[in-house]
Design a protein around this motif. Sequence first.
Motif, PDB file in Angstrom:
ATOM      1  N   GLU A   8       0.703  -1.300  -0.070  1.00  0.00           N
ATOM      2  CA  GLU A   8       0.084   0.148  -0.185  1.00  0.00           C
ATOM      3  C   GLU A   8       0.573   1.627  -0.185  1.00  0.00           C
ATOM      4  N   LEU A   9       2.019   1.094   0.923  1.00  0.00           N
ATOM      5  CA  LEU A   9       3.182   2.728   0.773  1.00  0.00           C
ATOM      6  C   LEU A   9       3.421   2.441  -0.317  1.00  0.00           C
ATOM      7  N   MET A  10       3.777   1.741  -1.031  1.00  0.00           N
ATOM      8  CA  MET A  10       4.043   1.851  -2.324  1.00  0.00           C
ATOM      9  C   MET A  10       3.259   2.202  -3.306  1.00  0.00           C
ATOM     10  N   GLU A  11       2.533   1.636  -3.347  1.00  0.00           N
ATOM     11  CA  GLU A  11       1.360   2.029  -4.249  1.00  0.00           C
ATOM     12  C   GLU A  11       1.026   3.685  -4.110  1.00  0.00           C
ATOM     13  N   LYS A  12       1.077   3.743  -2.851  1.00  0.00           N
ATOM     14  CA  LYS A  12       0.230   5.164  -2.622  1.00  0.00           C
ATOM     15  C   LYS A  12       1.196   6.326  -2.721  1.00  0.00           C
ATOM     16  N   LYS A  13       2.635   6.033  -2.297  1.00  0.00           N
ATOM     17  CA  LYS A  13       3.794   7.228  -2.846  1.00  0.00           C
ATOM     18  C   LYS A  13       4.401   6.551  -3.952  1.00  0.00           C
ATOM     19  N   GLU A  14       5.505   7.861  -4.306  1.00  0.00           N
ATOM     20  CA  GLU A  14       6.385   7.908  -5.122  1.00  0.00           C
ATOM     21  C   GLU A  14       7.663   7.041  -4.968  1.00  0.00           C
ATOM     22  N   PRO A  15       7.624   5.246  -5.087  1.00  0.00           N
ATOM     23  CA  PRO A  15       9.415   4.781  -4.847  1.00  0.00           C
ATOM     24  C   PRO A  15      10.151   5.155  -5.533  1.00  0.00           C
ATOM     25  N   ARG A  16      11.324   4.934  -4.868  1.00  0.00           N
ATOM     26  CA  ARG A  16      12.402   5.083  -5.780  1.00  0.00           C
ATOM     27  C   ARG A  16      13.732   3.671  -5.104  1.00  0.00           C
ATOM     28  N   VAL A  17      14.313   3.390  -6.068  1.00  0.00           N
ATOM     29  CA  VAL A  17      15.344   2.344  -5.806  1.00  0.00           C
ATOM     30  C   VAL A  17      16.370   2.540  -5.811  1.00  0.00           C
ATOM     31  N   ASN A  18      17.216   2.051  -5.091  1.00  0.00           N
ATOM     32  CA  ASN A  18      18.642   2.032  -5.036  1.00  0.00           C
ATOM     33  C   ASN A  18      19.573   0.462  -5.107  1.00  0.00           C
ATOM     34  N   LEU A  19      20.248   0.001  -6.539  1.00  0.00           N
ATOM     35  CA  LEU A  19      20.702  -1.162  -6.390  1.00  0.00           C
ATOM     36  C   LEU A  19      21.908  -0.953  -5.457  1.00  0.00           C
ATOM     37  N   PHE A  20      22.427  -1.737  -4.513  1.00  0.00           N
ATOM     38  CA  PHE A  20      23.737  -2.594  -3.761  1.00  0.00           C
ATOM     39  C   PHE A  20      24.176  -4.126  -4.344  1.00  0.00           C
ATOM     40  N   LEU A  21      25.146  -3.791  -4.392  1.00  0.00           N
ATOM     41  CA  LEU A  21      26.150  -5.654  -4.805  1.00  0.00           C
ATOM     42  C   LEU A  21      26.072  -5.715  -3.276  1.00  0.00           C
ATOM     43  N   VAL A  22      26.616  -6.455  -2.645  1.00  0.00           N
ATOM     44  CA  VAL A  22      27.076  -7.057  -1.597  1.00  0.00           C
ATOM     45  C   VAL A  22      28.238  -7.934  -1.539  1.00  0.00           C
ATOM     46  N   HIS A  23      29.287  -8.068  -0.842  1.00  0.00           N
ATOM     47  CA  HIS A  23      30.373  -9.006  -1.302  1.00  0.00           C
ATOM     48  C   HIS A  23      30.438  -9.447   0.289  1.00  0.00           C
ATOM     49  N   LYS A  24      29.990 -11.125   0.872  1.00  0.00           N
ATOM     50  CA  LYS A  24      29.974 -11.322   2.546  1.00  0.00           C
ATOM     51  C   LYS A  24      31.784 -10.920   2.328  1.00  0.00           C
ATOM     52  N   VAL A  25      32.246 -10.329   3.277  1.00  0.00           N
ATOM     53  CA  VAL A  25      34.149 -10.421   3.737  1.00  0.00           C
ATOM     54  C   VAL A  25      34.005 -11.194   5.363  1.00  0.00           C
ATOM     55  N   ASN A  26      34.598 -12.216   5.171  1.00  0.00           N
ATOM     56  CA  ASN A  26      35.296 -11.999   6.470  1.00  0.00           C
ATOM     57  C   ASN A  26      37.040 -12.055   7.098  1.00  0.00           C
ATOM     58  N   GLY A  27      36.859 -10.897   8.083  1.00  0.00           N
ATOM     59  CA  GLY A  27      37.834 -10.308   8.669  1.00  0.00           C
ATOM     60  C   GLY A  27      38.409 -10.771  10.068  1.00  0.00           C
ATOM     61  N   LYS A  28      38.912  -9.668  10.306  1.00  0.00           N
ATOM     62  CA  LYS A  28      39.375 -10.424  11.807  1.00  0.00           C
ATOM     63  C   LYS A  28      38.242 -10.235  12.957  1.00  0.00           C
ATOM     64  N   ASN A  29      37.833  -8.974  12.910  1.00  0.00           N
ATOM     65  CA  ASN A  29      36.939  -8.655  13.882  1.00  0.00           C
ATOM     66  C   ASN A  29      35.029  -9.502  13.049  1.00  0.00           C
ATOM     67  N   GLY A  30      35.401 -10.286  12.590  1.00  0.00           N
ATOM     68  CA  GLY A  30      33.998 -11.507  11.982  1.00  0.00           C
ATOM     69  C   GLY A  30      34.138 -11.307  10.767  1.00  0.00           C
ATOM     70  N   ARG A  31      32.551 -10.964  10.427  1.00  0.00           N
ATOM     71  CA  ARG A  31      31.398 -11.482   9.277  1.00  0.00           C
ATOM     72  C   ARG A  31      31.351  -9.851   8.768  1.00  0.00           C
ATOM     73  N   SER A  32      31.510  -9.172   7.524  1.00  0.00           N
ATOM     74  CA  SER A  32      31.402  -7.930   7.176  1.00  0.00           C
ATOM     75  C   SER A  32      30.943  -7.966   5.645  1.00  0.00           C
ATOM     76  N   PHE A  33      30.182  -6.311   5.069  1.00  0.00           N
ATOM     77  CA  PHE A  33      30.296  -6.375   3.840  1.00  0.00           C
ATOM     78  C   PHE A  33      31.020  -5.420   3.446  1.00  0.00           C
ATOM     79  N   SER A  34      30.972  -5.740   1.612  1.00  0.00           N
ATOM     80  CA  SER A  34      31.733  -5.193   1.068  1.00  0.00           C
ATOM     81  C   SER A  34      30.696  -4.855  -0.117  1.00  0.00           C
ATOM     82  N   VAL A  35      30.340  -3.750  -0.468  1.00  0.00           N
ATOM     83  CA  VAL A  35      29.816  -3.302  -0.892  1.00  0.00           C
ATOM     84  C   VAL A  35      29.952  -2.127  -2.237  1.00  0.00           C
ATOM     85  N   ALA A  36      28.947  -1.653  -3.359  1.00  0.00           N
ATOM     86  CA  ALA A  36      29.110  -0.686  -4.961  1.00  0.00           C
ATOM     87  C   ALA A  36      27.217  -0.426  -4.745  1.00  0.00           C
ATOM     88  N   ASN A  37      27.409   0.385  -5.141  1.00  0.00           N
ATOM     89  CA  ASN A  37      26.314   0.830  -5.828  1.00  0.00           C
ATOM     90  C   ASN A  37      26.129   2.244  -6.680  1.00  0.00           C
TER      91      ASN A  37
END
Length: 306
Positions: A8-37
Amino acid sequence: MDLKNMLELMEKKEPRVNLFLVHKVNGKNGRSFSVANPEIASEFEKNLLDIIKNALKVYQDMRVVPYNITGCNDSIVEMSKVFEYTAVDSLKNSLKNPRQKFRFDTCRFDFFVYKVYFDDSDEELFFFRKSKNFKTFQKGFVGKLFEGRFKKLADTNKLLATDETIDFVLNDEDIYIFQHLSFERVFDLNSEFSKQAKMVLDLVEGSSKIEGFDELRKSAMENGNYVKRLAKLNDGENANTATLFLKDLSQTQKVIKEFNLDIEVDITKNKMKFKDESQTSSYISLMQDAYYETLIGKAKGIDERR
């Protein structure tokens, strides 16, 4: 906000979209993410919005049940809470700090995030889909037919594809899960399941009532389905279930005979014996207290999703 409200929110308003490409990364502090937009054309943005809306229309009327790590039936939407997964905050922070647009390798991305936002609202919706790249064709080729001639496409390693499927969606509070395994892989839940399963097995081992327990542990931890069944026993409601079958071995022996289980029980020594991996599932079912008989029809069965 439920799925109908999102639509309903998407139908009533004018939504926009951002596309992200996400890669999971194993580091010293555990799981993290590398992102491109990367920037996307308006036509592609419209296509993504259509995919999202169509998915919401498909799932909005389905029954919603709490997320169950051991799986669920078809035509069911599972639901969980954002606060239960620290990785969600980590991912959202990564989305705010993407890498440079032209310095990323498409073969190194694990999933897409479609962030839906509104110019006149602070509401944000995050839709997830596993990535589809063309690594399969690295030793082959991809091409197209043009005016009767076949032409090979260059640099297929830089190609990405998506489809009409959405794996799950989350907002600030809730996660609605459409594709069970994709959700678990995005947030690397299998490592957490393993930790919880080990804790349950440690509890069972502490009774010292199972001969050959080391082999039982090894067999259980090598099977992803067994690990999930054990991990579920580590939550609040089931915390004391795992060792119930060891408290009264005479009662457990009755269950073993009733269900024809190939498990040896020595009442005089107050011991059970694990013989080989063919018994692993039965032992885990005993830990789950999964054997039952219906009250009316007296039908016997096993509920491995307890």
